[in-house]
Design an enzyme around this catalytic site. Sequence first.
Site, PDB file in Angstrom:
ATOM      1  N   LYS A 124      30.788 -60.298 -41.049  1.00 26.42           N
ATOM      2  CA  LYS A 124      29.362 -60.633 -40.911  1.00 26.42           C
ATOM      3  C   LYS A 124      28.585 -59.758 -41.889  1.00 26.42           C
ATOM      4  CE  LYS A 124      29.167 -62.358 -36.393  1.00 26.42           C
ATOM      5  NZ  LYS A 124      28.292 -63.756 -36.078  1.00 26.42           N
ATOM      6  N   LYS A 156      31.185 -74.082 -31.123  1.00 29.66           N
ATOM      7  CA  LYS A 156      31.020 -73.006 -30.210  1.00 29.66           C
ATOM      8  C   LYS A 156      31.108 -73.909 -28.833  1.00 29.66           C
ATOM      9  CE  LYS A 156      29.512 -69.029 -32.312  1.00 29.66           C
ATOM     10  NZ  LYS A 156      29.229 -69.277 -33.757  1.00 29.66           N
TER      11      LYS A 156
END
Length: 340
Positions: free
Chosen positions: A140, A238
Site C-alpha cells: 500500500k 472483491k
Amino acid sequence: MRQIFIYSYSMTPLVPLNVLASGAVANPKKFEVRPREGVLIKVISSEGFVGYSDLHPWPELGDITLAQQLTDFHQDKISPQIERSLELAQRDARARAQKVHLFSAGELLKNNFLLPTPSQVNIALLEDIKNQNFTTLKLKVGKDRDAEVAAIERAAGLGFKVRLDFNAVGTPQSFEQFMSALSEAARTQIEYVEDPCPFDVDGWNRASQFARLALDNQYDKVPWQQLSQVPFDVIIIKPAKTSVSEAIAFCLKYDLKTVVTNYMDHPVGVVHAASIAMELKKKYKDTILEAGCLTHRLFKSDEFSRKLETDGPYLLKTEGFGVGFDELLEALPWQALKKS
Ligand code: MG
C-alpha cells in the site's frame, strides 16, 4: 418467509490499513488505528436453509456507512453491498445444504503477501516472507515516497513480483514521478499498480505508460458502455463489493486479467472471497492471477481468525461446511433484522 439476522463485530487493526483509513492524507505523519466495525449476516431461507456472510463497509473508500445500510435495509432499500452479502449467504447456504465446503470448488490458489506499511519493510522481514514461499508482495503506497521506493527496491532485489496500490490518492503527475524514482530493475518487477489516481480515461492512459494498471476502488467510475478499450490490464474483484458475474464479463470483453481479493474484512469474508477465487481459477485458468485473501493477520486475532490456517501463501480449508466456522457461527447471539 426468509429471515435475516445480524451479529455486530469489531476488529482491531494491528497496523494502519491504508492511506485513507489512517487519516494520513490530512496528516501524513500521524496514523491512527481505528477499530473496524461490521456485521455478520445469517439468512434462513423459506425452505429452512441457513447461510452466512459478512458486511464490512469502508466509508473511507466511498461506501455507505454500516448504520445507513442497515437503516435503508429496514425500509426495503437494499444497498449494492448488502445485495452482495445476501448472494454470498445464499452461496454458503447451498454448500451447507449439500454438506460441502466452498473450497471444494477447486484447487488452493496462491495469495500475495500484503504489506500496508512499506516504510517498515526491511530485508529480514522480506527474507522471512520469502522463506514462507510467497512470491508476490502487495504494498500500500502513497504516504511516504522515499520509504516506499526503498521498500520496492529491496523487494525487487530479492526477486519478488510487486503489486502497488495507491487507492487513487495520487495524480498522473505524482504517479509518473513515483515511477521515475524507481530503478529499471525494480520497475520490471512491478506486476501492476492499483488505482494510481482517480479514474478518468486520459489520466489513466497517461499513467499506463509507466506500469500495467489495475482497476479496484475506481470500478464504478469507469464509463464501460462508452469504451471500446480500457486503460488498464487487470480488474480486482472483491466479491463483497463487486458483482462477480458482471466483472468477469468485463474481463472477457476487454481481455483483462483478474485478481480476487477480500475486503480487509471478517474471516467469513476472507473465506468467501478465497473460495470464489478458486472457483474462477478453475473456470478461467490463466485469466485469474494470484489472489489477495490473506488480510486476517493485519488484525488482532480472535476466535474466527484463529480458525484460519495457512501454508505459506495458501489459505487452507476451514473446518465445516460452506465457509466453515460452523460451531462458532451457530453460537453467536444473533439479532433478528428482518423477515421478508
Ligand atoms: Mg485496492
